[in-house]
Write a protein that holds these residues in place. Structure first.
Motif, PDB file in Angstrom:
ATOM      1  N   VAL A  66       0.840  -1.205   0.000  1.00  0.00           N
ATOM      2  CA  VAL A  66       0.000   0.000   0.000  1.00  0.00           C
ATOM      3  C   VAL A  66       0.873   1.253   0.000  1.00  0.00           C
ATOM      4  O   VAL A  66       0.607   2.207  -0.750  1.00  0.00           O
ATOM      5  N   SER A  70       0.987   3.936  -3.004  1.00  0.00           N
ATOM      6  CA  SER A  70       0.741   5.348  -2.752  1.00  0.00           C
ATOM      7  C   SER A  70       1.911   6.200  -3.243  1.00  0.00           C
ATOM      8  O   SER A  70       1.714   7.292  -3.794  1.00  0.00           O
ATOM      9  N   ILE A  96      -1.696  -0.891  -4.797  1.00  0.00           N
ATOM     10  CA  ILE A  96      -2.519  -0.787  -3.586  1.00  0.00           C
ATOM     11  C   ILE A  96      -3.566  -1.895  -3.567  1.00  0.00           C
ATOM     12  O   ILE A  96      -3.791  -2.535  -2.532  1.00  0.00           O
ATOM     13  N   LEU A 100      -4.230  -4.634  -0.613  1.00  0.00           N
ATOM     14  CA  LEU A 100      -5.508  -4.854   0.064  1.00  0.00           C
ATOM     15  C   LEU A 100      -5.987  -6.294  -0.104  1.00  0.00           C
ATOM     16  O   LEU A 100      -6.613  -6.853   0.803  1.00  0.00           O
ATOM     17  N   ALA A 129      -4.697   3.347   2.197  1.00  0.00           N
ATOM     18  CA  ALA A 129      -5.373   3.177   0.906  1.00  0.00           C
ATOM     19  C   ALA A 129      -6.495   4.193   0.764  1.00  0.00           C
ATOM     20  O   ALA A 129      -6.668   4.817  -0.287  1.00  0.00           O
ATOM     21  N   TYR A 133      -6.732   7.000  -2.136  1.00  0.00           N
ATOM     22  CA  TYR A 133      -7.837   6.981  -3.096  1.00  0.00           C
ATOM     23  C   TYR A 133      -8.601   8.307  -3.106  1.00  0.00           C
ATOM     24  O   TYR A 133      -8.955   8.826  -4.170  1.00  0.00           O
TER      25      TYR A 133
END
Length: 215
Positions: A66, A70, A96, A100, A129, A133
């Protein structure tokens, strides 16, 4: 010691050293990433290199992926050419997503997970995350997914039980996302939770100012 026993020990040692230990980002890597987020372009590439090296040498974990993803979106932010912005950001989103998708490899009991930045690694993975997003330009169509992550995470009883000193920034960023989504009711609910924990905390004060600005 016999030759056969020595051979067994030798090959066992090779096997053990070859097994990735699946490390999470170190405090230094996270610090590098945080400096990149606030606009230090030089830190973006160094954070990226540190994360790639970590994963190559010690194996991937949800949180390391993650953070890597990012950071790739930050590379998109820094890129000059539009096609490179798209390329880096889309790579980051895919990374990412991979992180997840690995959350189920972590212990179900959050108390058995490694704590990073004061949070169980699974919760920090979801929070990072979500903030990534929801901070992307709308053209990437990931805001709703990030907001849903906040809604799910901040309704988890065990998340609510975490130390407020570690969760305050998550609530603040969730409130910012709620305001962006036009969901004032949810923003106020989260602010009420923050105020119950610590009405004088700097993140609570920031969240109050954000809501007041939109009122």
């Amino acid at each position: 010691m016999t030759t056969s026993v020595l051979k067994v020990l030798f090959f066992t040692s090779i096997t053990l050293t070859a097994i990735p230990v699946n490390a999470n980002p170190t405090p230094n890597i996270i610090s590098e990433y945080n400096e990149a987020v606030v606009g230090d372009g030089a830190k973006v590439e160094s954070a990226y290199q540190f994360l790639v090296q970590l994963i190559e040498q010690q194996g991937a974990k949800p949180l390391s992926l993650v953070y890597l993803g990012s950071t790739q979106t930050l590379q998109g932010r820094e890129a000059f050419l539009p096609w490179k912005k798209m390329k880096y950001t889309e790579q980051g989103l895919a990374t990412i997503d991979k992180g997840l998708s690995m959350l189920d490899t972590l212990p179900l009991d959050v108390d058995q997970q490694q704590r990073i930045q004061g949070l169980p690694e699974g919760y920090l993975s979801q929070a990072m995350a979500a903030v990534t997003y929801t901070s992307l330009p709308t053209m990437f169509n990931h805001f709703d997914r990030g907001y849903d992550l906040y809604l799910t995470l901040l309704s988890e009883p065990t998340f609510i039980q975490q130390p407020f000193g570690a969760t305050a920034w998550v609530y603040r960023d969730a409130i910012q996302a709620a305001l962006q989504a036009g969901d004032m009711s949810q923003a106020q609910q989260w602010l009420a939770v923050m105020q119950q924990f610590d009405s004088h905390h700097s993140e609570t004060q920031t969240a109050m100012a954000l809501i007041a600005k939109q009122s």
